[in-house]
Design a protein around this motif. Structure first.
Motif, short mmCIF file in Angstrom:
data_model
loop_
_atom_site.label_atom_id
_atom_site.label_comp_id
_atom_site.label_asym_id
_atom_site.label_seq_id
_atom_site.Cartn_x
_atom_site.Cartn_y
_atom_site.Cartn_z
N ALA A 79 8.28 7.43 -16.71
CA ALA A 79 8.71 6.86 -15.84
C ALA A 79 8.07 8.02 -14.89
O ALA A 79 7.81 8.90 -14.79
N ILE A 80 8.62 6.53 -13.74
CA ILE A 80 8.45 7.49 -12.31
C ILE A 80 9.87 7.45 -11.65
O ILE A 80 10.40 6.20 -11.27
N VAL A 81 9.93 8.29 -10.81
CA VAL A 81 11.48 8.91 -10.04
C VAL A 81 11.34 8.81 -8.70
O VAL A 81 10.60 10.01 -8.71
N GLU A 82 11.15 8.14 -7.51
CA GLU A 82 10.76 8.24 -6.31
C GLU A 82 12.15 8.88 -5.37
O GLU A 82 13.34 8.09 -5.49
N GLU A 83 11.82 9.70 -4.80
CA GLU A 83 12.25 9.94 -3.55
C GLU A 83 12.10 9.45 -2.60
O GLU A 83 10.58 9.34 -2.81
N ARG A 84 12.13 10.03 -0.90
CA ARG A 84 11.77 9.83 0.68
C ARG A 84 10.23 10.78 0.24
O ARG A 84 9.52 10.48 0.93
N GLU A 85 10.70 11.95 0.04
CA GLU A 85 9.31 13.22 0.51
C GLU A 85 8.79 13.86 -1.74
O GLU A 85 8.09 14.78 -1.41
N SER A 86 9.57 13.21 -2.30
CA SER A 86 8.82 13.76 -3.47
C SER A 86 8.43 12.95 -5.03
O SER A 86 9.71 12.23 -4.36
N THR A 87 7.83 12.26 -5.58
CA THR A 87 8.21 11.33 -6.98
C THR A 87 7.84 12.62 -7.91
O THR A 87 7.13 13.31 -8.00
N ALA A 123 13.70 17.64 -3.45
CA ALA A 123 12.89 18.47 -4.16
C ALA A 123 11.60 18.52 -3.32
O ALA A 123 11.32 19.59 -3.18
N GLY A 124 11.15 17.32 -2.15
CA GLY A 124 10.56 17.30 -1.71
C GLY A 124 10.44 18.51 -0.26
O GLY A 124 9.43 18.78 0.33
N VAL A 125 11.83 18.80 0.29
CA VAL A 125 12.28 19.44 0.74
C VAL A 125 13.39 21.37 0.53
O VAL A 125 14.24 21.61 1.11
N GLY A 177 7.39 5.09 3.39
CA GLY A 177 7.31 4.57 4.17
C GLY A 177 6.48 5.19 5.52
O GLY A 177 5.94 4.06 6.27
N GLU A 178 6.90 5.90 6.15
CA GLU A 178 6.63 6.23 6.62
C GLU A 178 4.85 6.82 7.32
O GLU A 178 4.32 6.34 8.76
N MET A 179 4.32 6.68 6.36
CA MET A 179 3.68 6.66 6.18
C MET A 179 2.87 5.91 5.29
O MET A 179 2.86 6.40 4.32
N LEU A 180 1.27 5.00 5.54
CA LEU A 180 0.27 4.76 4.28
C LEU A 180 -0.29 5.34 4.26
O LEU A 180 -0.96 5.83 4.86
N LEU A 181 -0.51 5.00 2.49
CA LEU A 181 -1.80 5.32 2.34
C LEU A 181 -2.86 4.35 1.73
O LEU A 181 -2.73 3.72 1.13
N ASP A 182 -3.96 4.75 1.67
CA ASP A 182 -5.50 4.11 1.70
C ASP A 182 -5.72 4.28 0.62
O ASP A 182 -6.42 4.79 0.39
N VAL A 183 -5.88 3.11 -0.64
CA VAL A 183 -6.24 3.48 -2.06
C VAL A 183 -7.31 3.85 -1.92
O VAL A 183 -8.22 4.47 -2.37
N GLU A 184 -8.03 2.45 -0.86
CA GLU A 184 -9.33 2.08 -1.50
C GLU A 184 -10.18 3.03 -0.55
O GLU A 184 -11.31 3.86 -1.51
N ARG A 185 -9.73 4.05 -0.23
CA ARG A 185 -10.48 5.50 0.42
C ARG A 185 -10.99 6.34 -0.42
O ARG A 185 -11.43 7.55 -0.08
N ALA A 186 -9.29 6.62 -0.35
CA ALA A 186 -9.62 7.56 -2.11
C ALA A 186 -10.66 6.82 -2.53
O ALA A 186 -10.96 8.78 -3.93
N ARG A 187 -10.07 6.39 -3.25
CA ARG A 187 -11.14 6.09 -4.49
C ARG A 187 -12.79 6.14 -4.03
O ARG A 187 -13.39 6.38 -5.54
N ARG A 188 -12.96 5.59 -2.94
CA ARG A 188 -14.65 5.84 -2.53
C ARG A 188 -14.72 7.08 -2.89
O ARG A 188 -15.78 8.32 -2.94
#
Length: 712
Positions: A678-686, A485-487, A396-407
């Protein structure tokens, strides 16, 4: 102050990763921040400072900080090293340009050869000449070297590589030349080939020596700057660097031999896979590490990553052997391809969809980062497919912009190909998967390994997102995704022993070996290793030595490594050594060798300290014993307690989006079981698990996915 914590820091092309582990309990804290290319040490300080504040500890409580960096690789690829000259034997000025006199592509009329780091006008010859047996044919003219040193210094040359013919048999002329150079021009950095690569093959030896001195100033400046930043934080523990071979070394050793840092980050990832695989009972694995810029693949065979004693950097063609600069150092054998989360997707001139190798990097980054990037990347595709939570990237430290990605995907991929945005996003995702699966398959098969019997161990910020599809494509029976896993590369730093590599060249046929000389050779290298390790604080009782020799059939151009027994050797060792060589030869080439004599070229020793063990633990409700109990000791338990919500995610099995369970990685206990999708989330990877995957959390908190039979 007690020093109970250890830290690992890895600088990648997009992110700088950090882990701090409590050596007593296994509790850990993870940090991740965007890399600062203008000064990489700044990102290390930033992420370390944040971790220390979050854990409410001081830098003085760290016993070790172990670091890996892509600085050396990037400097060579981008040609940002020192202005370097070469001094070599008369008549051999052009050997680094002639190379092996081979074409890596016989049918390419416009073939590009790798460009040497030293241009021809900065290559100089001297009259010294050593014979093959080490005797002197022509003495070194020190006055000639002295005059040359002054001329180089006066013309702004910053570094000099000295590579004389046959210096591995007699290093004295090179040592004398280095002394003269340093005395006549103290500001010059000097590397000699008998120090850097004391073994046969002049082209590879010269190329490696040049690369070493080319980046020496850069590495020295960077490491001293980082040491100063650590000192400002009141860090008083031991600071080590990860080597390409999987060992670690002091800062002084790294500054002297910076070329050994070329593959430090990827090597750490392979070590993590080795360590976690062994603990989980898997001796054979394919290590798959995908970050923001590249993906690294390594075969772990019988509990050990495959090792090589030579590789290439800055290849003109990524997969073409011979198209890069040869570097002759011990290195964990892996393949690296330009596919990462930041890899840019495009439609080529033939109307085909491509992904990578060019990357958006940390700046400006993927379009969804909203930092100025406008080109679609693999991360943008994964976000559109529902695989990433835009509000939980980096916790949650860095928000992603879905609409910019779609465009970005719509304008540059979907419209040109006549596709819907979601179809284009899946195409980007799957092209990346196929690129990585093909690379993994080729890498394994070229080493005589069947990828269908190797579980896939996936990590890196982007690796677990793609691992399920890659495992399907390879026919792997199992997918493993570790906690953190992310680090995970940073965890690999903490599992590496302090070690040193030594090599000596002595070409001799097996039947003609003088075993007293063999014992003297090994004893001298082992004694040197013990002295270096002792100076680093390793007790003599904890030092281990591993011996190898490079063997080949007489008349062959290349050799293979064969392990040698420890202790005193005599004539009785001859037949076991030949038998082992023939076994390794058959494993590699699926046939027996020719009926000719066998010879040994190089004699090697790796001296190392004890291997640390790292197991990460998370704070969970209930006792630690209950949280980390082996699955076989507990009844089958539901993973419902770890489910945090549901999200629409795309799966090709239904050719559309499915309402998919999203699990919190940190709330899943050992023994938890659930099924894909299934989706399994941790802070740095999914981790993305497709329909048919059967998931379980093992006793080490690895997510283990049993793959559907049949694959793709």
């Amino acid at each position: 102050m007690t020093q109970n914590f250890r830290a690992g820091a890895d600088i990648g092309g997009t992110f700088t990763d950090l882990i701090v582990v409590d050596s007593r309990t296994g509790a850990f804290h993870i940090g991740k921040t965007l890399t600062t290319p203008e000064d990489p040490s700044k990102a290390v300080e930033t992420v370390l400072r944040g971790a220390l504040e979050s854990m409410a500890i001081s830098a003085g409580e760290l016993s070790h900080l172990i670091h890996g960096t892509t600085l050396v690789t990037n400097a060579i690829i981008e040609r940002k090293g020192a202005k370097t000259a070469l001094i070599t034997t008369e008549g051999f000025r052009d050997s680094i340009e002639i190379g092996r006199e081979s074409r890596y592509d016989l049918y390419d009329l416009m073939l590009e050869q790798p460009t040497p780091l030293v241009p021809r006008y900065l290559r100089f010859e001297v009259g010294q000449r050593t014979r093959q047996d080490g005797t002197t044919h022509r003495e070194l003219d020190t006055h000639e070297v002295e005059e040359l040193a002054r001329e180089l210094a006066s013309n702004g040359i910053e570094a000099v590589a000295v590579a004389f013919l046959h210096s591995f048999t007699n290093p004295q002329p090179e040592q004398t030349a280095a002394e003269v150079l340093r005395k006549a021009a103290p500001q010059l950095r000097v590397s000699i080939s008998s120090d850097i690569v004391p073994e046969i093959r002049e082209y590879e030896r010269a190329s490696t020596t040049i690369a070493n001195v080319y980046v020496q100033e850069l590495v020295d400046t960077y490491l001293r700057r980082l040491e100063a930043r650590l000192e400002n934080l009141d860090f008083s523990g031991s600071f080590y660097l990860m080597l390409s071979s999987g060992g670690i070394a002091t800062v002084d050793t790294a500054v002297r031999f910076p070329v050994r840092l070329l593959e430090s980050g990827p090597a750490a990832g392979a070590l993590a896979a080795q360590s976690y695989g062994r603990a989980a009972g898997y001796q054979d694995l394919i290590s798959f590490d995908m970050g923001g810029t590249t993906a690294k693949i390594c075969v772990i065979d019988k509990g050990q990553p495959l090792l090589a004693h030579e590789f290439e950097v800055d290849r003109v063609y990524r997969f073409a052997r011979g198209s890069g600069l040869p570097i002759k150092i011990p290195v964990i054998e892996l393949i690296e391809i330009g596919t990462g989360g930041g890899s840019i997707a495009r439609v080529d001139t033939l109307g085909l969809l491509k992904a990578g190798p060019d990357s958006a990097g940390a700046a400006p980054g993927p379009a969804c980062y909203n930092r100025g990037g406008e080109l679609p990347t693999i991360t943008d595709a994964n976000l559109v497919l529902g695989y990433l939570d835009p509000n939980f990237f980096l916790g949650g430290e860095m928000l992603l912009d879905v609409e910019r990605a779609r465009r970005a995907i719509e304008e540059l991929i979907a419209k040109p190909l006549g596709l819907k945005v979601e179809e284009a996003a899946w195409g980007i995702h799957q092209v990346a998967n196929e690129n990585m699966a093909n690379a993994a398959r080729v890498h394994a098969l070229e080493r005589g390994k069947d990828p269908r019997r190797f579980p896939l161990f996936a990590f890196g910020g982007a690796g677990p997102v793609h691992a399920y599809r890659i495992a399907l494509a390879l026919g792997s029976p199992t997918l493993l995704a570790p906690l953190g896993a992310g680090v995970m590369s940073t965890v690999g730093f903490l599992t590496a022993p302090l070690s040193f590599d030594f090599v000596r060249t002595w070409v001799i046929q097996l039947e003609e070996i003088d075993w007293d000389r063999v014992n003297d050779l090994f004893r001298a290298m082992e004694t040197e290793g013990e002295a270096l390790l002792a100076r680093s604080g390793v007790p003599e009782s904890d030092i281990a030595h591993r011996r190898e020799v490079d063997m080949r059939y007489v008349g062959q151009g290349h050799e293979i490594a064969v392990e040698v027994a420890s202790g005193e050797l005599g004539p009785s060792a001859r037949n076991p050594l030949k038998t082992r060589f023939e076994e390794v030869y058959r494993e590699l080439y699926e046939r027996p060798g020719p009926p000719v004599r066998v010879e040994i070229l190089n004699w090697r020793v790796v001296s190392s300290g004890p291997t640390p063990q790292v197991r990460l633990r998370v704070e969970q409700e209930g006792s630690a014993e209950e949280a980390n109990r082996a699955p076989q000791d507990t009844p089958s338990q539901s993973a419902a307690e770890g489910r945090k919500n549901y999200r629409q995610a795309f799966f090709p099995e239904v050719n559309g989006f499915l309402e998919t369970s999203v699990y919190d990685r940190y709330r899943l206990r050992a023994g938890s079981r659930f099924a894909g999708p299934a989706i399994v989330e941790e802070r740095e990877s999914t981790v993305i698990v497709g329909p048919g995957g059967q998931c379980e959390i093992d006793r080490h908190l690895n997510l283990v996915v049993r793959m559907p039979a049949g694959g793709e």
